[in-house]
Design a protein around this motif. Structure first.
Motif, PDB file in Angstrom:
ATOM      1  N   GLN A 130       1.204  -1.242  -0.241  1.00  0.00           N
ATOM      2  CA  GLN A 130       0.026  -0.119   0.205  1.00  0.00           C
ATOM      3  C   GLN A 130       0.558   1.308   0.303  1.00  0.00           C
ATOM      4  O   GLN A 130       2.147   1.294   0.579  1.00  0.00           O
ATOM      5  CB  GLN A 130      -0.865   0.078   1.392  1.00  0.00           C
ATOM      6  CG  GLN A 130      -1.857   1.081   1.125  1.00  0.00           C
ATOM      7  CD  GLN A 130      -1.818   1.585   1.654  1.00  0.00           C
ATOM      8  OE1 GLN A 130      -1.561   1.905   3.060  1.00  0.00           O
ATOM      9  NE2 GLN A 130      -2.390   3.422   1.430  1.00  0.00           N
ATOM     10  N   SER A 132       0.687   5.113   0.050  1.00  0.00           N
ATOM     11  CA  SER A 132       0.168   6.523   0.716  1.00  0.00           C
ATOM     12  C   SER A 132       0.649   7.714  -0.400  1.00  0.00           C
ATOM     13  O   SER A 132       1.266   8.090   0.052  1.00  0.00           O
ATOM     14  CB  SER A 132      -0.596   6.771   1.918  1.00  0.00           C
ATOM     15  OG  SER A 132      -0.823   7.898   2.447  1.00  0.00           O
ATOM     16  N   GLY A 135      -2.867  11.283   0.559  1.00  0.00           N
ATOM     17  CA  GLY A 135      -4.167  11.199   1.283  1.00  0.00           C
ATOM     18  C   GLY A 135      -4.347  11.795   2.419  1.00  0.00           C
ATOM     19  O   GLY A 135      -3.238  12.040   3.461  1.00  0.00           O
ATOM     20  N   CYS A 139      -9.186   6.688   3.021  1.00  0.00           N
ATOM     21  CA  CYS A 139      -8.808   5.985   2.464  1.00  0.00           C
ATOM     22  C   CYS A 139      -8.025   5.205   3.163  1.00  0.00           C
ATOM     23  O   CYS A 139      -8.322   3.766   2.473  1.00  0.00           O
ATOM     24  CB  CYS A 139      -8.232   6.188   0.840  1.00  0.00           C
ATOM     25  SG  CYS A 139      -9.622   7.518   0.488  1.00  0.00           S
ATOM     26  N   GLU A 140      -7.240   5.336   3.880  1.00  0.00           N
ATOM     27  CA  GLU A 140      -5.895   4.539   4.159  1.00  0.00           C
ATOM     28  C   GLU A 140      -6.778   3.976   5.384  1.00  0.00           C
ATOM     29  O   GLU A 140      -6.371   2.267   5.794  1.00  0.00           O
ATOM     30  CB  GLU A 140      -4.590   5.452   4.645  1.00  0.00           C
ATOM     31  CG  GLU A 140      -4.226   5.971   3.861  1.00  0.00           C
ATOM     32  CD  GLU A 140      -4.322   7.102   2.878  1.00  0.00           C
ATOM     33  OE1 GLU A 140      -5.445   7.598   3.071  1.00  0.00           O
ATOM     34  OE2 GLU A 140      -3.770   7.894   2.188  1.00  0.00           O
ATOM     35  N   THR A 173      -3.261   4.930  -2.730  1.00  0.00           N
ATOM     36  CA  THR A 173      -4.236   5.942  -2.175  1.00  0.00           C
ATOM     37  C   THR A 173      -3.791   7.534  -2.550  1.00  0.00           C
ATOM     38  O   THR A 173      -2.979   7.479  -2.333  1.00  0.00           O
ATOM     39  CB  THR A 173      -4.758   5.584  -0.301  1.00  0.00           C
ATOM     40  OG1 THR A 173      -3.669   5.475   0.178  1.00  0.00           O
ATOM     41  CG2 THR A 173      -5.412   3.865  -0.994  1.00  0.00           C
ATOM     42  N   GLY A 201     -10.011   5.395  -4.174  1.00  0.00           N
ATOM     43  CA  GLY A 201     -10.365   6.563  -3.311  1.00  0.00           C
ATOM     44  C   GLY A 201     -10.549   7.285  -4.970  1.00  0.00           C
ATOM     45  O   GLY A 201      -9.845   7.444  -5.924  1.00  0.00           O
ATOM     46  N   PRO A 234     -14.526   7.898   1.094  1.00  0.00           N
ATOM     47  CA  PRO A 234     -13.432   7.261   0.695  1.00  0.00           C
ATOM     48  C   PRO A 234     -14.468   6.114   0.165  1.00  0.00           C
ATOM     49  O   PRO A 234     -15.517   5.639   0.603  1.00  0.00           O
ATOM     50  CB  PRO A 234     -12.456   6.639   2.531  1.00  0.00           C
ATOM     51  CG  PRO A 234     -13.813   6.748   3.153  1.00  0.00           C
ATOM     52  CD  PRO A 234     -13.986   8.581   3.160  1.00  0.00           C
TER      53      PRO A 234
END
Length: 313
Positions: A130, A132, A135, A139-140, A173, A201, A234
């Motif tokens: 994942q 980020s 973001g 969404c995370e 995200t 997202g 999100p």
């Protein structure tokens, strides 16, 4: 240890039965949008004027809503005097192609299946890293929720890993800020071939509320190729889970409970639309009570204005 075992025994089974059973969604959840063209007068665009991200546009004479830009704020639904736009309980919103996110009528599940070669490789075991990319943690948070006992993402053979060198793909995200552009490109290059990329997202798809800002790059596909788009602001964890399982071919096209779920969703959407028409007055009354004011017993206004003292010469 005995207390822990007793507590687990009392809690019982907490993991959701999805996809064997329909997901449990709150009544006020804003799912896929639906546009009733028959209620749209010619030349009316009041809904589009209130959209903060220009998700609503008229193309070829038809009103369309881009879920890749939509924040699901319902400003368009509230501003439409004809009730042409509603937000349903549809959670199956993910799509393989960016243009498939545009809704011009009733929202329907989109195509999200990987090709046969990638499904043979990742169908039983998928490791994701994942990223980020600027973001807001909305969404995370919903991605992290997939690891809890309610969703238990690991039971489907899907896991989040710490290193891109151990991953089969990226889950991105955020709108990809200028500071994260190089980091995202290096992380993508570190994933061994073949690899997939999932944008989760509105920010990761189009930039979301930061679209066209000079410090963002309007989504992940401006830097790396994207294989799956999951809209939302999100997205609900069930929307992300449906996208992942649908991409791997782990879902039935029309499960037995879908007709009952769709009927319930349409009824809730109609009830929410009726409640929205009289929503402002109850909310205002609740706000007055919360602030401690009582307008019915407010002191009367003075009949004569207070005398104004003249400045001394």
């Amino acid at each position: 240890m005995l207390k822990l075992l007793l507590a687990r025994f009392q809690q019982g089974h907490r993991t959701a039965q999805y996809p064997e059973m329909p997901p449990t969604l709150p009544d006020r959840w804003r799912g896929g949008p639906s546009i009733d063209r028959g209620k749209c007068p010619v030349g009316c665009f009041e809904c589009g004027d209130t959209c903060p991200t220009d998700a609503l546009r008229i193309q070829s004479g038809h009103l369309g809503l881009d879920m890749g830009r939509c924040l699901f704020c319902t400003e368009c639904m509230q501003s439409c005097p004809h009730g042409a736009i509603t937000f349903t309980q549809e959670y199956r919103l993910a799509a393989r192609k960016r243009e498939a996110l545009v809704v011009e009528g009733k929202v329907e599940p989109r195509e999200k299946l990987l090709d046969e070669k990638l499904r043979r490789l990742f169908g039983r075991s998928l490791k994701l890293r994942q990223v980020s990319a600027g973001g807001c943690n909305g969404c995370e948070s919903d991605v992290n929720v997939l690891g809890t006992i309610v969703f238990d993402l690991g039971r489907f053979g899907i896991q989040m890993v710490a290193s891109p060198r151990h991953a089969d793909g990226l889950l991105i995200t955020g709108p990809v800020t200028e500071n994260m552009k190089l980091a995202l490109k290096k992380t993508y290059d570190a994933v061994p071939e073949p690899k997939i990329v999932i944008a989760v997202g509105a920010c990761a798809i189009s930039g979301g509320p930061y679209i066209d800002h000079p410090e963002v790059h309007n989504g992940a596909d401006s830097v790396v190729p994207v294989d799956l788009y999951v809209p939302g602001c999100p997205p609900h964890p069930f929307t992300i889970l449906d996208g992942l399982l649908g991409m791997l071919g782990r879902l039935e096209s029309e499960p037995a409970w879908m007709a009952r779920f769709r009927e319930t969703g349409e009824r809730i959407a109609a009830e929410n639309l009726e409640a929205m028409k009289t929503w402002d007055l109850p909310r205002a009354e609740e706000a007055v009570k919360y602030l401690g004011a009582d307008l019915r017993h407010a002191p009367p206004a003075p009949k004569d204005p207070l005398p104004v003292e003249k400045p001394r010469s």
